[in-house]
Design a protein around this motif. Sequence first.
Motif, short mmCIF file in Angstrom:
data_model
loop_
_atom_site.label_atom_id
_atom_site.label_comp_id
_atom_site.label_asym_id
_atom_site.label_seq_id
_atom_site.Cartn_x
_atom_site.Cartn_y
_atom_site.Cartn_z
N ARG A 80 0.87 -1.29 0.20
CA ARG A 80 -0.02 0.06 -0.08
C ARG A 80 0.95 1.30 0.06
N GLY A 81 1.97 1.36 0.83
CA GLY A 81 2.73 2.21 0.85
C GLY A 81 3.33 2.87 -0.47
N GLU A 97 -7.19 2.45 -14.60
CA GLU A 97 -7.87 1.94 -13.37
C GLU A 97 -7.83 0.59 -13.22
N GLY A 98 -7.53 -0.08 -11.99
CA GLY A 98 -7.54 -1.50 -11.61
C GLY A 98 -6.28 -2.11 -11.96
N LEU A 99 -5.35 -1.41 -12.35
CA LEU A 99 -3.75 -2.28 -12.42
C LEU A 99 -3.41 -2.77 -11.02
N PHE A 100 -3.19 -1.51 -10.14
CA PHE A 100 -2.74 -1.95 -8.97
C PHE A 100 -3.45 -3.14 -8.00
N HIS A 101 -2.58 -3.85 -7.45
CA HIS A 101 -3.06 -5.01 -6.46
C HIS A 101 -2.30 -4.78 -5.09
N GLU A 102 -2.60 -4.54 -3.93
CA GLU A 102 -1.98 -4.37 -2.84
C GLU A 102 -1.57 -5.77 -2.26
N VAL A 103 -0.20 -5.67 -1.95
CA VAL A 103 0.34 -6.85 -1.19
C VAL A 103 0.80 -6.57 0.15
N ALA A 125 12.31 4.03 1.90
CA ALA A 125 11.20 4.09 0.74
C ALA A 125 9.96 4.00 1.82
N ALA A 126 8.88 4.17 1.15
CA ALA A 126 7.50 4.11 1.75
C ALA A 126 7.13 2.79 2.45
N GLN A 127 7.37 1.81 1.65
CA GLN A 127 7.06 0.53 2.31
C GLN A 127 7.82 -0.56 1.47
N PRO A 128 8.94 -0.65 1.44
CA PRO A 128 9.75 -1.52 0.67
C PRO A 128 9.68 -3.01 0.85
#
Length: 265
Positions: A80-81, A97-103, A125-128
């Motif tokens: 997410r980060g 739209e819809g390309l990102f998938h959170e892990v 980094a934000a959330q590496p």
Amino acid sequence: MRLCSIASGSSGNCIYVGSESTHVLVDVGISKKRIENGLNSIDMDVKDMDGILITHEHSDHMKGLGVLSRKYHLPIYATRGTIEAIQGMSSIGKMPEGLFHEVWEDQEFQIKDLTVHPFRISHDAAQPVGYRLNYKEQSVGIATDMGTYDEYTVENLKNLDALLLEANHDVRMLQVGSYPYYLKQRILGKLGHLSNENAGQLLCRLLNDRLKAVFLGHLSKENNYEQLAYETVCQEVDQGDTPYRMKDFRIQVASREQVSELITI
């Protein structure tokens, strides 16, 4: 499984990992054209890819993401980060739209027949994350952009068949080089990058009878060179408290400009 470095270095990173039927890119920090040409050189095509795994939002890991994703509409997997950081960058342009998938760290997910395990890394980094990818009993690890490592890192990279590991800099070259003081401190710090020595020490913890190939990656253009990284890591292993010696393994440096050989496990 198969592993190939399309490009690896402080100026841009892109790694191919796949099984017979599933193919992914880990990071796309080079131009679309270089990615296309690199895959073509191993008889692959971007159209064959089933997704893009992003480790973090720094440009040398996602520079080509906007152009590539708009053309090929590939799913993008990231924390997410990292997703929020990427979406906040004007340079990437408008994303479909819809390309990102959170892990999530330590939560495995599937891309067809590949099992992907993200794990935390220590970087500014934000959330590496790094990634471990499994196909049946085979495992490949991608671990770069780590200022330090710990037992958690070792646990996530144990019993691999192939590994791409950061060997970013030679400490002495960095210390006497032209970088400003703040940048030297960043690179040497716990949220920076692994030195050649630290890479060798970590590798000592990871050597096992299954390991077929080791790539040393993410070399600094200004503070390292291939032969030095190779020799330093080999020396750490050969002098380390381990029954293994580097002659027992296939070890090579992943080039900044050249596509590596395709490793098949």
